[in-house]
Design a protein around this motif. Structure first.
Motif, mmCIF file in Angstrom:
data_model
loop_
_atom_site.group_PDB
_atom_site.id
_atom_site.type_symbol
_atom_site.label_atom_id
_atom_site.label_comp_id
_atom_site.label_asym_id
_atom_site.label_seq_id
_atom_site.Cartn_x
_atom_site.Cartn_y
_atom_site.Cartn_z
ATOM 1 N N MET A 156 48.914 44.253 51.994
ATOM 2 C CA MET A 156 48.218 44.965 50.920
ATOM 3 C C MET A 156 48.390 44.225 49.596
ATOM 4 O O MET A 156 49.417 43.577 49.358
ATOM 5 C CB MET A 156 48.757 46.393 50.771
ATOM 6 C CG MET A 156 48.664 47.220 52.028
ATOM 7 S SD MET A 156 46.974 47.705 52.442
ATOM 8 C CE MET A 156 46.737 49.117 51.370
ATOM 9 N N LEU A 157 47.377 44.313 48.746
ATOM 10 C CA LEU A 157 47.416 43.724 47.416
ATOM 11 C C LEU A 157 47.287 44.832 46.375
ATOM 12 O O LEU A 157 46.742 45.908 46.654
ATOM 13 C CB LEU A 157 46.274 42.729 47.234
ATOM 14 C CG LEU A 157 46.305 41.460 48.091
ATOM 15 C CD1 LEU A 157 45.022 40.663 47.895
ATOM 16 C CD2 LEU A 157 47.523 40.606 47.753
ATOM 17 N N THR A 158 47.752 44.549 45.170
ATOM 18 C CA THR A 158 47.637 45.506 44.068
ATOM 19 C C THR A 158 46.332 45.263 43.312
ATOM 20 O O THR A 158 46.019 44.126 42.951
ATOM 21 C CB THR A 158 48.833 45.359 43.107
ATOM 22 O OG1 THR A 158 50.039 45.602 43.825
ATOM 23 C CG2 THR A 158 48.717 46.346 41.949
ATOM 24 N N LEU A 159 45.601 46.338 43.078
ATOM 25 C CA LEU A 159 44.299 46.237 42.401
ATOM 26 C C LEU A 159 44.500 46.053 40.899
ATOM 27 O O LEU A 159 45.263 46.788 40.268
ATOM 28 C CB LEU A 159 43.482 47.508 42.667
ATOM 29 C CG LEU A 159 42.079 47.558 42.051
ATOM 30 C CD1 LEU A 159 41.198 46.469 42.636
ATOM 31 C CD2 LEU A 159 41.453 48.929 42.289
ATOM 32 N N ARG A 160 43.796 45.078 40.332
ATOM 33 C CA ARG A 160 43.857 44.823 38.898
ATOM 34 C C ARG A 160 42.452 44.850 38.300
ATOM 35 O O ARG A 160 41.526 44.261 38.851
ATOM 36 C CB ARG A 160 44.507 43.469 38.624
ATOM 37 C CG ARG A 160 44.671 43.157 37.131
ATOM 38 C CD ARG A 160 45.570 41.961 36.932
ATOM 39 N NE ARG A 160 45.812 41.697 35.515
ATOM 40 C CZ ARG A 160 46.679 40.792 35.069
ATOM 41 N NH1 ARG A 160 47.391 40.075 35.926
ATOM 42 N NH2 ARG A 160 46.842 40.610 33.769
ATOM 43 N N HIS A 161 42.303 45.534 37.195
ATOM 44 C CA HIS A 161 41.015 45.606 36.489
ATOM 45 C C HIS A 161 40.953 44.477 35.479
ATOM 46 O O HIS A 161 41.775 44.412 34.558
ATOM 47 C CB HIS A 161 40.866 46.956 35.792
ATOM 48 C CG HIS A 161 39.600 47.089 35.004
ATOM 49 N ND1 HIS A 161 39.463 47.974 33.956
ATOM 50 C CD2 HIS A 161 38.397 46.459 35.110
ATOM 51 C CE1 HIS A 161 38.237 47.878 33.446
ATOM 52 N NE2 HIS A 161 37.581 46.962 34.130
ATOM 53 N N LEU A 162 39.969 43.591 35.626
ATOM 54 C CA LEU A 162 39.762 42.495 34.688
ATOM 55 C C LEU A 162 38.554 42.827 33.809
ATOM 56 O O LEU A 162 37.476 43.128 34.321
ATOM 57 C CB LEU A 162 39.524 41.178 35.430
ATOM 58 C CG LEU A 162 40.684 40.711 36.318
ATOM 59 C CD1 LEU A 162 40.295 39.422 37.049
ATOM 60 C CD2 LEU A 162 41.946 40.481 35.493
ATOM 61 N N ALA A 163 38.742 42.759 32.510
ATOM 62 C CA ALA A 163 37.684 43.111 31.564
ATOM 63 C C ALA A 163 36.689 41.963 31.443
ATOM 64 O O ALA A 163 36.574 41.297 30.414
ATOM 65 C CB ALA A 163 38.279 43.457 30.201
ATOM 66 N N ILE A 164 35.968 41.728 32.526
ATOM 67 C CA ILE A 164 34.963 40.666 32.582
ATOM 68 C C ILE A 164 33.644 41.303 33.008
ATOM 69 O O ILE A 164 33.551 41.908 34.072
ATOM 70 C CB ILE A 164 35.356 39.563 33.595
ATOM 71 C CG1 ILE A 164 36.708 38.950 33.218
ATOM 72 C CG2 ILE A 164 34.280 38.480 33.662
ATOM 73 C CD1 ILE A 164 37.246 37.985 34.251
#
Length: 496
Positions: free
Chosen positions: A1-9
Motif C-alpha cells: 500500500m502507498l500513502t495518498l498525497r494531494h499535489l496542487a497541480i
C-alpha cells in the motif's frame, strides 16, 4: 500500500499520478510501458496517466501523488492508503478501432465509448483517435446517438412547475458577441424562465461567464442556481458546477489542440448540454462571415438542418438564426470592455453599440415568440419595449444582486497602445480571428481588463495616422506581445 498525497497541480481535466522512481512497494518498471496506472481503495478506483518523480520532496518513495483533478475525482482524504494495479484497457476501444476502419456505430456502442471517456478510462491519444475517426465519417444517426450518450453520462436538470424553459446558444467565433447578457434579462423580464449556463473562454478573449464575472459572481452551485431562476426567472452562471455533459468537456480538451471542429461534433456538444440543462425551447445563433466558424450561407444551411433534425429527435423546440458574422460585435473585445458594452445597451445609453443592441433584440424577440401569448412576428417589438422601458435593466440588476458580487474588482488595463490606420480610406473588413488573437495576447480573459477597444467598424472612414483601435493590457510582457502581433498584421483592412 502507498500513502495518498494531494499535489496542487492543475492538469486541466486530465488525471495524472506521480510515483517516485525508488518506490518501496512496487516496481516502477511494471507500469512504465503502460504509461498509466489504476489507483484503488475502499471500492474507489481511478485511472491516471503516470509520471515518474526523482525528487522525494514532491513524492516520497512510499507515496503516490495525484494532481488536482485526479485527487478530486478519487474522493479520498490525503494520507489514505491505496494500492496500484496495471490498468485494464477499456473494452470499448475495440469499437473505436472499428470506427477508424469506417464502421458506423450504434447507439449502444457510442454509449459504451462515452461512458468510458467520462470515467477517464481513455488516454488523450485514444480520445484523439475517436475524434479523428468521427471527423472523417459520421452519419446523422451517429450524431444523434452520440448526443444521447453524452446526455446520459452526466447530470440532467429538471425544472418542475416552470413550464417552458428557454435558452440560446451562439456557436461562437465572433469577438464581442455578448448578446446573452442582454437577451437573458429581456426574456426574464418578460417572465419566461431562461437559466443560462455558460463556459469560460478556451481559445477566445472572453466567454459569457468571463464577462459576467466582471459584474457578478458566476461560480454558483446548482441548488442556488435553481433557486435564483425561480426567483428572478433567469441567471448567467458558469456551468462548471452543474456537470452537464462531462464527456463533452473531456472531448473539447482534446479537440482544441487538434483544431477539430466538425459540424457533427459541434451539434452533439451543444445539444447534449442544452438538453441536460433542462431546456425545452432553444434558439441557436449561427454567425456567417469570412473569418467566422461558418463562412458560407450553404454551410450555415447544412448546419441548421442538422441542428433541427437532432433537436427534433431529442424533443427540443429548436429554431436557428443565421446572423452576420463579418466583423466583431460591439466595440469591446475582452471581459471589462464587453461588460461595458452590455451595460451601455441595457441602460439605453445613446452611445452604446447599436449593432450589439439590434442583434440582441433580434435574438430575444425570437425567444419571446416561444411564449404562446406572444403573437408571431411581435417578439421583437416586445423585446424592444422591455429594453427601452428599463425593465431589462432592472431584471439584470436583480440577477446580479442574487448571484452576488464578483470575486474581485476588474478594471481596464492601464497600458494603452493605439493602432493607427496606414492610409486614408474606408474600413473594408475586420478579421475576427486576428483581433481575437491580439486581445488574448494582451492578456484576456485571464486579465479581465485586457483586450481591444474598437474605434472603427466596417464602412467607417479613417485618415492615415488615426487610431483604428486601442490595445489595453496590465503587464508589460502581454502589452509587448499584443503590440508585436498587431504590428505584423493589425487585422483591419482599409481601402482608398
Amino acid at each position: 500500500m502507498l500513502t495518498l498525497r494531494h499535489l496542487a497541480i492543475d492538469t486541466v481535466r486530465e488525471n495524472v499520478a506521480f510515483l517516485n522512481r525508488r518506490c518501496t512497494r512496487y516496481h516502477v518498471e511494471d507500469f512504465l510501458g503502460l504509461g498509466r496506472v489504476e489507483v484503488r481503495n475502499d471500492g474507489r478506483s481511478l485511472l491516471a496517466v503516470l509520471n515518474i518523480v526523482d525528487d522525494p520532496a514532491i513524492v516520497a518513495p512510499d507515496e503516490i501523488g495525484l494532481s488536482d483533478p485526479a485527487f478530486g475525482q478519487l474522493g479520498l482524504a490525503a494520507g489514505s492508503a491505496v494500492h496500484l494495479v496495471p490498468p485494464t484497457p477499456p473494452e470499448s476501444f475495440e469499437l473505436v478501432r472499428a470506427k477508424v476502419g469506417g464502421a458506423a456505430l450504434t447507439d449502444e456502442q457510442l454509449a459504451a465509448i462515452i461512458r468510458d471517456v467520462t470515467d477517464q478510462r481513455y488516454s488523450k491519444i485514444e480520445i484523439a483517435a475517436f475524434l479523428i475517426a468521427c471527423a472523417s465519417f459520421m452519419t446523422t444517426a451517429e450524431v444523434l446517438g452520440l448526443t444521447r450518450a453524452m446526455i446520459a453520462a452526466g447530470t440532467r436538470l429538471h425544472w418542475e412547475g416552470l413550464g417552458t424553459i428557454a435558452d440560446k446558444h451562439c456557436i461562437g467565433g465572433i469577438p464581442g458577441n455578448r448578446t446573452s447578457m442582454i437577451v437573458v434579462p429581456i426574456v426574464a423580464a418578460h417572465g419566461l424562465p431562461i437559466p443560462k449556463t455558460s463556459s469560460r473562454a478556451i481559445t477566445s478573449p472572453a466567454g459569457t461567464a468571463d464577462t459576467m464575472e466582471v459584474l457578478a459572481n458566476v461560480d454558483v452551485p446548482m441548488e442556488r442556481m435553481q433557486a435564483l431562476v425561480r426567483e428572478a426567472k433567469g441567471c448567467l452562471v458558469w456551468g462548471g458546477h452543474v456537470r452537464l455533459s462531462p464527456a463533452d468537456d473531456i472531448l473539447i480538451s482534446v479537440e482544441r489542440p487538434l483544431a477539430i471542429d466538425t459540424r457533427e461534433q459541434l451539434v452533439a456538444s451543444i445539444l447534449s448540454k442544452k438538453v441536460a440543462a433542462g431546456s425545452t425551447h432553444l434558439l441557436i445563433d449561427i454567425p456567417v462571415g469570412p473569418s467566422a466558424k461558418i463562412r458560407s450561407a450553404g454551410d450555415a444551411v447544412r448546419l441548421r438542418k442538422l441542428f433541427e433534425h437532432v433537436g427534433d429527435r431529442l424533443g427540443l423546440t429548436l429554431e436557428v438564426a443565421i446572423t452576420d458574422g463579418s466583423q466583431p460585435v460591439g466595440r469591446g473585445i475582452g471581459p471589462v470592455l464587453e461588460a461595458r458594452d452590455v451595460m451601455a445597451v441595457l441602460r439605453n445609453d445613446p452611445a452604446g453599440p447599436a449593432d450589439l443592441k439590434e442583434r440582441a433584440l433580434l435574438l430575444a424577440g425570437r425567444i419571446l415568440e416561444f411564449d404562446p401569448a406572444v403573437r408571431g412576428g411581435s417578439g421583437n417589438r416586445r423585446a424592444r419595449d422591455l429594453l427601452e422601458s428599463g425593465a431589462a435593466l432592472a431584471s439584470m440588476e436583480r440577477i446580479i444582486a442574487l448571484q452576488g458580487p464578483p470575486p474581485a474588482v476588474a478594471t481596464l488595463g492601464s497600458l494603452v497602445a493605439e493602432i493607427a490606420s496606414p492610409a486614408d480610406g474606408i474600413v473594408s473588413s475586420l478579421d475576427c480571428y486576428r483581433l481575437a488573437r491580439i486581445a488574448r495576447l494582451a492578456g484576456a480573459p485571464t486579465d479581465k481588463g485586457a483586450g481591444i477597444d474598437l474605434l472603427r467598424k466596417v464602412g467607417d472612414p479613417v485618415r492615415r495616422g488615426e487610431p483604428l483601435y486601442r490595445i489595453h493590457a496590465s503587464t508589460n510582457a502581454d502589452f509587448t506581445f499584443a503590440q508585436a502581433h498587431a504590428a505584423d498584421d493589425n487585422g483591419v483592412r482599409v481601402v482608398g
